[in-house]
Scaffold this motif. Structure first.
Motif, PDB file in Angstrom:
ATOM      1  N   THR A 221      21.118  24.486  33.203  1.00 34.91           N
ATOM      2  CA  THR A 221      20.629  25.350  34.264  1.00 34.91           C
ATOM      3  C   THR A 221      21.337  26.697  34.143  1.00 34.91           C
ATOM      4  N   GLY A 222      20.932  27.660  34.958  1.00 39.41           N
ATOM      5  CA  GLY A 222      21.546  28.980  34.896  1.00 39.41           C
ATOM      6  C   GLY A 222      20.690  29.977  34.134  1.00 39.41           C
ATOM      7  N   GLY A 223      21.035  31.241  34.278  1.00 40.39           N
ATOM      8  CA  GLY A 223      20.218  32.332  33.770  1.00 40.39           C
ATOM      9  C   GLY A 223      19.908  32.295  32.283  1.00 40.39           C
ATOM     10  N   LEU A 224      20.886  31.920  31.447  1.00 37.09           N
ATOM     11  CA  LEU A 224      20.681  31.946  29.997  1.00 37.09           C
ATOM     12  C   LEU A 224      20.471  30.553  29.407  1.00 37.09           C
ATOM     13  N   SER A 225      20.118  29.607  30.260  1.00 40.02           N
ATOM     14  CA  SER A 225      19.956  28.232  29.786  1.00 40.02           C
ATOM     15  C   SER A 225      18.851  28.106  28.742  1.00 40.02           C
ATOM     16  N   THR A 226      17.746  28.804  28.935  1.00 38.94           N
ATOM     17  CA  THR A 226      16.626  28.686  28.006  1.00 38.94           C
ATOM     18  C   THR A 226      16.996  29.215  26.626  1.00 38.94           C
ATOM     19  N   LEU A 227      17.722  30.335  26.579  1.00 39.61           N
ATOM     20  CA  LEU A 227      18.126  30.935  25.304  1.00 39.61           C
ATOM     21  C   LEU A 227      18.899  29.938  24.448  1.00 39.61           C
ATOM     22  N   ILE A 228      19.832  29.228  25.052  1.00 39.21           N
ATOM     23  CA  ILE A 228      20.666  28.283  24.306  1.00 39.21           C
ATOM     24  C   ILE A 228      19.934  26.968  24.077  1.00 39.21           C
ATOM     25  N   ALA A 229      19.181  26.518  25.068  1.00 46.66           N
ATOM     26  CA  ALA A 229      18.529  25.210  24.969  1.00 46.66           C
ATOM     27  C   ALA A 229      17.492  25.152  23.854  1.00 46.66           C
ATOM     28  N   THR A 230      16.873  26.269  23.537  1.00 43.38           N
ATOM     29  CA  THR A 230      15.852  26.260  22.482  1.00 43.38           C
ATOM     30  C   THR A 230      16.436  25.911  21.114  1.00 43.38           C
ATOM     31  N   GLU A 231      17.728  26.128  20.924  1.00 43.72           N
ATOM     32  CA  GLU A 231      18.379  25.813  19.652  1.00 43.72           C
ATOM     33  C   GLU A 231      19.284  24.587  19.724  1.00 43.72           C
ATOM     34  N   SER A 232      19.633  24.184  20.932  1.00 40.57           N
ATOM     35  CA  SER A 232      20.570  23.075  21.100  1.00 40.57           C
ATOM     36  C   SER A 232      19.949  21.743  20.704  1.00 40.57           C
ATOM     37  N   GLU A 233      20.753  20.906  20.055  1.00 46.37           N
ATOM     38  CA  GLU A 233      20.318  19.555  19.711  1.00 46.37           C
ATOM     39  C   GLU A 233      20.663  18.548  20.808  1.00 46.37           C
ATOM     40  N   GLU A 234      21.470  18.956  21.770  1.00 50.56           N
ATOM     41  CA  GLU A 234      21.957  18.027  22.786  1.00 50.56           C
ATOM     42  C   GLU A 234      21.268  18.194  24.141  1.00 50.56           C
ATOM     43  N   ILE A 235      20.845  19.400  24.477  1.00 49.39           N
ATOM     44  CA  ILE A 235      20.231  19.640  25.784  1.00 49.39           C
ATOM     45  C   ILE A 235      18.811  19.074  25.806  1.00 49.39           C
ATOM     46  N   GLU A 236      18.543  18.223  26.781  1.00 49.22           N
ATOM     47  CA  GLU A 236      17.228  17.585  26.896  1.00 49.22           C
ATOM     48  C   GLU A 236      16.316  18.294  27.894  1.00 49.22           C
ATOM     49  N   PHE A 237      16.885  18.751  29.003  1.00 50.06           N
ATOM     50  CA  PHE A 237      16.088  19.338  30.078  1.00 50.06           C
ATOM     51  C   PHE A 237      16.660  20.698  30.463  1.00 50.06           C
ATOM     52  N   VAL A 238      15.772  21.626  30.794  1.00 47.56           N
ATOM     53  CA  VAL A 238      16.162  22.906  31.388  1.00 47.56           C
ATOM     54  C   VAL A 238      15.608  22.928  32.806  1.00 47.56           C
ATOM     55  N   ASP A 239      16.492  23.108  33.767  1.00 49.76           N
ATOM     56  CA  ASP A 239      16.110  23.098  35.185  1.00 49.76           C
ATOM     57  C   ASP A 239      16.698  24.346  35.836  1.00 49.76           C
ATOM     58  N   LYS A 240      15.917  25.411  35.849  1.00 49.15           N
ATOM     59  CA  LYS A 240      16.407  26.721  36.292  1.00 49.15           C
ATOM     60  C   LYS A 240      16.880  26.718  37.746  1.00 49.15           C
ATOM     61  N   TYR A 241      16.234  25.905  38.563  1.00 47.36           N
ATOM     62  CA  TYR A 241      16.510  25.969  40.002  1.00 47.36           C
ATOM     63  C   TYR A 241      17.267  24.746  40.498  1.00 47.36           C
ATOM     64  N   LEU A 242      18.065  24.160  39.626  1.00 44.44           N
ATOM     65  CA  LEU A 242      18.809  22.954  39.975  1.00 44.44           C
ATOM     66  C   LEU A 242      19.734  23.186  41.173  1.00 44.44           C
ATOM     67  N   THR A 243      20.436  24.311  41.201  1.00 45.33           N
ATOM     68  CA  THR A 243      21.381  24.577  42.292  1.00 45.33           C
ATOM     69  C   THR A 243      20.656  24.748  43.613  1.00 45.33           C
ATOM     70  N   LEU A 244      19.537  25.461  43.604  1.00 40.78           N
ATOM     71  CA  LEU A 244      18.768  25.627  44.840  1.00 40.78           C
ATOM     72  C   LEU A 244      18.250  24.278  45.333  1.00 40.78           C
ATOM     73  N   ASP A 245      17.769  23.444  44.411  1.00 32.34           N
ATOM     74  CA  ASP A 245      17.313  22.108  44.798  1.00 32.34           C
ATOM     75  C   ASP A 245      18.466  21.308  45.399  1.00 32.34           C
ATOM     76  N   GLY A 246      19.669  21.456  44.815  1.00 34.57           N
ATOM     77  CA  GLY A 246      20.830  20.750  45.340  1.00 34.57           C
ATOM     78  C   GLY A 246      21.185  21.188  46.746  1.00 34.57           C
ATOM     79  N   LEU A 247      21.049  22.475  47.016  1.00 33.13           N
ATOM     80  CA  LEU A 247      21.318  22.979  48.368  1.00 33.13           C
ATOM     81  C   LEU A 247      20.341  22.377  49.369  1.00 33.13           C
ATOM     82  N   ASN A 248      19.092  22.269  48.973  1.00 30.52           N
ATOM     83  CA  ASN A 248      18.093  21.662  49.861  1.00 30.52           C
ATOM     84  C   ASN A 248      18.407  20.189  50.106  1.00 30.52           C
TER      85      ASN A 248
END
Length: 267
Positions: A221-248
């Motif tokens: 999650t976080g602003g640059l998550s997509t940039l890194i996740a596209t090349e990462s072999e370990e990251i399975e999911f990108v969830d941009k709004y995880l923190t907002l969902d957690g607050l709810n």
């Protein structure tokens, strides 16, 4: 409606939930000098732009790792929304068992992410949050926050290189097509982006080993998550709004309840 604030060192991310659904979100720079009035007027303008009625905001919840902005932010919620915000901190119910040596040292955003991650993906789980710092958090299958690691954020790393190397220029954080590059700008981009991917994957692999291997989900999650996740072999999911969902989710555990029309504190 519920108004949520995720206050980070670089940005404040705001979200509006209606009937448990995130209907819009905004991002503003974290500025210690902003007064309650400046913040309040700006947020009112955002609501107007989205054709939302500020009077429909029933509650506000805030997660913050920046104490310096909290006075203005809390004063703003009182003056412009007539609401006392719920603040993530000691005494707030999360359903998460914190296994840190000193639970008070865990950043509020890390706990909020952990709550949302476990609710949405289950455990065991690793959450990588690409913010000003990049945080790695491990959550067990029993909903225990086990700890993690903290890495200087990718922007911090890039800025340090620019500031300490006289002949190197500041570059846009994008992924070049090749890692063997033929000009200085792309060489810097390749080193920063691919080097960061390598760091992230190595840390995640070691954390998976310590968790005992098996089916460990990895969420970014976080602003640059997509940039890194596209090349990462370990990251399975990108969830941009995880923190907002957690607050709810945490709000639902802690919101005041009504009895005979009167508000009472949550049990």
């Amino acid at each position: 409606m519920l108004l949520t604030f995720d206050v980070g060192n670089s940005n404040i991310v705001m979200g509006v939930f209606k009937d448990d659904q995130l209907i819009t979100n905004w991002r503003m720079a974290t500025d210690y000098s902003k007064s309650a009035d400046e913040i309040g007027i700006f947020i009112h303008q955002l609501f107007t732009h989205e054709k939302l009625d500020v009077n429909e905001v029933q509650d506000i919840i805030i997660s913050s790792v920046v104490p310096h902005v909290m006075y203005s932010l809390q004063h703003m919620t009182q003056k412009y929304f007539n609401r006392e915000a719920i603040i993530i901190g000691p005494g707030i119910k999360t359903g998460m068992n914190i296994k840190y040596d000193n639970p008070r040292q865990v950043g509020a955003d890390r706990i909020v992410n952990a709550v949302a991650g476990f609710k949405k993906y289950g455990g065991p789980l690793i959450i990588v949050d690409f913010g000003t710092a990049t945080t790695f958090c491990a959550i067990s299958e029993k909903c225990e926050y086990l700890g993690g690691a903290i890495l200087p954020g990718i922007k911090i790393s890039a800025d340090a290189l620019y500031e300490r190397a006289a002949k190197l220029t500041r570059v846009e954080l994008v992924k070049p097509e090749h890692i063997i590059c033929k000009n200085t700008s792309q060489s810097i981009q390749a080193g920063i982006v691919y080097g960061y991917v390598g760091s992230v994957d190595y840390i995640v692999k070691k954390m998976v080993e310590e968790l005992g291997g098996g089916d460990v989900k990895v969420v970014a999650t976080g602003g640059l998550s997509t940039l890194i996740a596209t090349e990462s072999e370990e990251i399975e999911f990108v969830d941009k709004y995880l923190t907002l969902d957690g607050l709810n989710i945490i709000y639902q555990m802690n919101r005041p309840k009504k009895t005979n029309g009167n508000l009472i504190s949550p049990a």
